[in-house]
Design a protein around this motif. Structure first.
Motif, mmCIF file in Angstrom:
data_model
loop_
_atom_site.group_PDB
_atom_site.id
_atom_site.type_symbol
_atom_site.label_atom_id
_atom_site.label_comp_id
_atom_site.label_asym_id
_atom_site.label_seq_id
_atom_site.Cartn_x
_atom_site.Cartn_y
_atom_site.Cartn_z
ATOM 1 N N ALA A 40 7.709 11.844 3.895
ATOM 2 C CA ALA A 40 6.830 10.825 3.330
ATOM 3 C C ALA A 40 7.656 9.726 2.681
ATOM 4 C CB ALA A 40 5.888 11.445 2.302
ATOM 5 N N LYS A 42 0.818 -1.217 0.000
ATOM 6 C CA LYS A 42 0.000 0.000 0.000
ATOM 7 C C LYS A 42 0.850 1.264 0.000
ATOM 8 C CE LYS A 42 -3.758 -2.489 0.531
ATOM 9 N NZ LYS A 42 -4.797 -2.606 -0.516
ATOM 10 N N ARG A 43 2.079 1.151 -0.446
ATOM 11 C CA ARG A 43 3.033 2.247 -0.308
ATOM 12 C C ARG A 43 2.543 3.549 -0.938
ATOM 13 N NH1 ARG A 43 9.464 2.011 -1.832
ATOM 14 N NH2 ARG A 43 9.911 4.217 -1.522
ATOM 15 N N ASN A 44 1.954 3.475 -2.100
ATOM 16 C CA ASN A 44 1.584 4.695 -2.832
ATOM 17 C C ASN A 44 0.079 4.948 -2.871
ATOM 18 O OD1 ASN A 44 4.317 5.326 -3.586
ATOM 19 N ND2 ASN A 44 4.201 3.658 -5.083
ATOM 20 N N GLU A 45 -0.663 4.253 -2.013
ATOM 21 C CA GLU A 45 -2.116 4.415 -2.029
ATOM 22 C C GLU A 45 -2.517 5.697 -1.292
ATOM 23 O OE1 GLU A 45 -6.097 1.675 -1.385
ATOM 24 O OE2 GLU A 45 -4.214 1.088 -0.452
ATOM 25 N N PRO A 46 -3.298 6.590 -1.926
ATOM 26 C CA PRO A 46 -3.719 7.830 -1.262
ATOM 27 C C PRO A 46 -4.510 7.532 0.011
ATOM 28 C CG PRO A 46 -4.193 7.913 -3.619
ATOM 29 C CD PRO A 46 -3.798 6.507 -3.315
ATOM 30 N N PHE A 47 -4.354 8.355 1.026
ATOM 31 C CA PHE A 47 -4.973 8.062 2.319
ATOM 32 C C PHE A 47 -6.495 8.033 2.237
ATOM 33 C CE2 PHE A 47 -5.289 12.672 2.514
ATOM 34 C CZ PHE A 47 -6.430 12.903 3.271
ATOM 35 N N TRP A 48 -7.084 8.819 1.317
ATOM 36 C CA TRP A 48 -8.549 8.845 1.232
ATOM 37 C C TRP A 48 -9.113 7.605 0.529
ATOM 38 C CZ3 TRP A 48 -5.300 12.026 -1.553
ATOM 39 C CH2 TRP A 48 -5.332 11.916 -2.939
ATOM 40 N N GLN A 49 -8.246 6.864 -0.109
ATOM 41 C CA GLN A 49 -8.683 5.617 -0.740
ATOM 42 C C GLN A 49 -8.317 4.391 0.093
ATOM 43 O OE1 GLN A 49 -6.990 5.554 -4.678
ATOM 44 N NE2 GLN A 49 -8.139 7.345 -5.376
ATOM 45 N N ALA A 50 -7.376 4.546 1.009
ATOM 46 C CA ALA A 50 -6.898 3.411 1.807
ATOM 47 C C ALA A 50 -7.937 3.002 2.840
ATOM 48 C CB ALA A 50 -5.595 3.782 2.498
ATOM 49 N N ASN A 61 3.325 5.533 3.642
ATOM 50 C CA ASN A 61 1.975 6.056 3.482
ATOM 51 C C ASN A 61 1.664 6.991 4.641
ATOM 52 O OD1 ASN A 61 0.790 4.423 5.718
ATOM 53 N ND2 ASN A 61 1.248 2.718 4.336
ATOM 54 N N THR A 62 0.579 7.715 4.516
ATOM 55 C CA THR A 62 0.249 8.753 5.484
ATOM 56 C C THR A 62 0.015 8.188 6.878
ATOM 57 O OG1 THR A 62 -0.703 10.139 3.755
ATOM 58 C CG2 THR A 62 -1.394 10.590 6.014
#
Length: 336
Positions: free
Chosen positions: A186, A132-140, A189-190
């Protein structure tokens, strides 16, 4: 007076002064969370080899599988015994408050309330972190947050709270929180970054409250660490070329363990309380290297940061001693 002091036997309270002693931690009681593999495992073995009795937490054994291939405390116990040390395994789900409380209840009841060292290493999300390294926080998924905060930051807080309750009456102790570069910039992830930044804030705030009781609290910041999981990713070709290049310049878990051992045997440890120290800074201070005499890159160096973002062609031309500009980092204060 604390009931712990009423039952405490007459145990030697000061760390052995000679750094050359074969067992500088003889008579000391330590807890290492997340000691089934990686940094926690290496730290537990190093402390045990130095003479401490080390309580270790994590998954105890593998059911119906090959425990030599899967992280479990039995492996840590076996390797500590081979090195002449003692590790006491305590099965623990670090997301469970009851399990965390049970771990420290055992230390309190079995060791007359003595606890000299706590090293917080627990984390359960390394495989997910990679995926999940590059997954945006609003989609995670919120599970990613829970994984970073509960098995990581919350377990650090619970462990520190219980450790302090044993250390304060004795007016001595060391708490080391294993942190990450993600607390400064960063990287993954967030959710992970927020919790590692919180780890360093916890170090600062807890140290302020504990200093008058002779209890030191520090954050230890490794660079990229060659954990069993990441090395297995290399073997299975799960890392891209840039990631493999960065990992090749990283440090071993044993290097982190050397840093911990030197810190907990440092008679001037209270001078360092409340600070964030990189493993390379500790190595420079106490004059040790990684395996095979290798000196890892400083995690705040410009070369390391170029490797972290995949610019390996540029990185190889940058001298090791050049530090990254503040524009690449959040301006947190890092000692020494």
């Amino acid at each position: 007076m604390s009931p712990c002091l009423d039952v405490r036997p007459n145990l030697e309270s000061d760390f052995v002064s000679s750094r050359d002693a074969m067992v500088p931690l003889s008579g000391k009681i330590c807890v290492v969370t997340g000691a089934a593999d990686g940094i926690g495992k290496a730290v537990a073995i190093a402390l045990a080899e130095a003479g401490a009795i080390v309580y270790i937490s994590g998954p105890l054994k593998v059911e119906g599988g090959n425990e030599t291939l899967v992280p479990c405390l039995q492996n840590t116990v076996r390797e500590a015994e081979a090195a002449g040390g003692i590790c006491i395994p305590v099965e623990c789900d670090h997301t469970s408050v009851d399990d965390m409380e049970h771990l420290f209840d055992r230390v309190r009841d079995e060791k007359y309330c003595q606890l000299d060292v706590l090293v917080n290493c627990a984390f359960s999300g390394e495989p997910v972190l990679k995926e999940k390294r590059n997954e945006p926080f609003w989609q995670a998924s919120l599970e990613l947050w829970d994984m970073a905060s509960q098995a990581g930051m919350r377990s650090y807080y619970i462990a520190s709270r219980r450790a302090a309750s044993l250390m304060v009456p004795a007016r001595r102790g060391v708490i080391i929180n294993v942190s990450s570069m993600s607390g400064f910039k960063a990287l993954f992830n967030t959710a992970y970054g927020i919790n590692k930044a919180a780890c360093d804030r916890m170090t600062e705030d807890c140290s302020r409250e504990l200093k008058e009781y002779g209890v030191a609290v520090l954050s230890l910041l490794p660079g990229l660490v060659k954990t069993e999981f990441l090395l297995e990713c290399v073997n299975q070709n799960k890392l891209n070329f840039e990631e493999e290049m960065a990992l090749s310049q990283g440090e071993t878990p044993q290097f982190v363990a050397k840093a911990v051992l030197n810190l907990v045997t440092d008679q001037n440890i209270m001078d360092k309380t409340g600070e964030i120290y990189t493993t390379v800074d500790i190595a420079d201070t106490f004059k040790f290297t990684d395996v095979h005499g290798i000196k890892p890159l400083h995690p705040l160096s410009l070369r390391a940061n170029m490797l972290y973002i995949g610019k390996w062609r540029l990185a190889k031309w940058i001298p090791r001693f050049v530090m990254a500009p503040k524009s690449l980092l959040i301006a947190n204060a890092i000692g020494p």
